[in-house]
Design an enzyme around this catalytic site. Sequence first.
Site, mmCIF file in Angstrom:
data_model
loop_
_atom_site.group_PDB
_atom_site.id
_atom_site.type_symbol
_atom_site.label_atom_id
_atom_site.label_comp_id
_atom_site.label_asym_id
_atom_site.label_seq_id
_atom_site.Cartn_x
_atom_site.Cartn_y
_atom_site.Cartn_z
ATOM 1 N N PRO A 83 42.682 39.464 45.229
ATOM 2 C CG PRO A 83 41.430 37.955 46.295
ATOM 3 C CD PRO A 83 42.197 39.369 46.618
ATOM 4 C CD GLU A 84 43.287 41.621 39.221
ATOM 5 O OE1 GLU A 84 42.931 41.577 38.294
ATOM 6 O OE2 GLU A 84 44.066 42.430 39.838
ATOM 7 C CE LYS A 113 37.990 42.343 41.420
ATOM 8 N NZ LYS A 113 38.282 43.689 41.607
ATOM 9 N NE ARG A 169 26.017 47.171 43.796
ATOM 10 C CZ ARG A 169 27.162 47.382 44.109
ATOM 11 N NH1 ARG A 169 28.158 47.665 43.315
ATOM 12 N NH2 ARG A 169 27.695 46.472 45.274
ATOM 13 C CG ASN A 190 45.165 47.822 39.801
ATOM 14 O OD1 ASN A 190 44.660 48.462 39.057
ATOM 15 N ND2 ASN A 190 46.502 48.021 40.379
ATOM 16 N NE ARG A 238 44.124 48.851 43.286
ATOM 17 C CZ ARG A 238 43.105 47.976 42.895
ATOM 18 N NH1 ARG A 238 41.823 48.497 42.728
ATOM 19 N NH2 ARG A 238 43.509 46.759 42.897
#
Length: 273
Positions: free
Chosen positions: A2-3, A53, A125, A169, A262
């Site tokens: 999942p994005e 995410k 980060r 992706n 990917r």
Amino acid sequence: MPEGPEIKQAADAVARAIAHTPLIHISFAFERLQPYEAILVNEQIWAVQSKGKAMLIRFQNQLNIYSHNQLYGKWYIQKANSYPTTNRQLRLAIHTPKKAALLYSASEIDVITNEQITSHPFLSRVGPDVLDDAMTVDQVRDRFLDKRFYRRGLVSLLLDQGFLCGLGNYLRSEVLFVARVHPSLRPIDCTPEQIDGLAKGAIAVSRQSYLTKGITNNLDTVAQLKQQGFSRQQYRFYVFNRDGRPCYSCGTAILKEIAGGRRIYYCPHCQKL
Ligand SMILES: [Zn+2]
């Protein structure tokens, strides 16, 4: 995986189900977190936020449950005290008198204080969130032109959560298509118009995906394709998952390549080198 848009939708669903009501039961599968069960039960959640995410469930007592679904984590919303039929492992269960939010399979779960959010290994980060309502096109444009990033290949940059968080992706291919940028380019190779397109696209495509539950294609095109009987799988994306199919803008066959391990999809005509 999942994005950002899918995690933000999950956060909304968790909030609708269990926020602003005293909890009657909470359980963690990980032993190190079980001492928090007695501390969090009877407490209330004031917000459920996504950051890229990752998800933060925020409690009024200054504590927060951090979770990152990685590849396999999945939230289920159920009636209180009911569980879905699944082979997944339950990792976190939160019940109010009416509803339950259940997190299965996720391996990254933690309980942190408000102060610890700023020093958290992931949260400290990550770059700006493309789904943050306060994010502007100018801010994203500056990010593409920042010296730390502008010589890096876009294919890796667009997946780097330290650059912008929330993209993944499918969004990578879709944002490059919307900006008419060939996947082999770096920001420094792009025209100002292309940088503009990338900045606008990163925000607009992600937001549309969030609002439409995953549709990134032009919504007029989608309406036409639906009328013609096309399936969701066929109309959902501009280029992602569409190798060999005609581009909706120019009719050229979409290409698929592997970049950074990917899949990436693009139109060789609309995204000329
Ligand atoms: Zn095309």
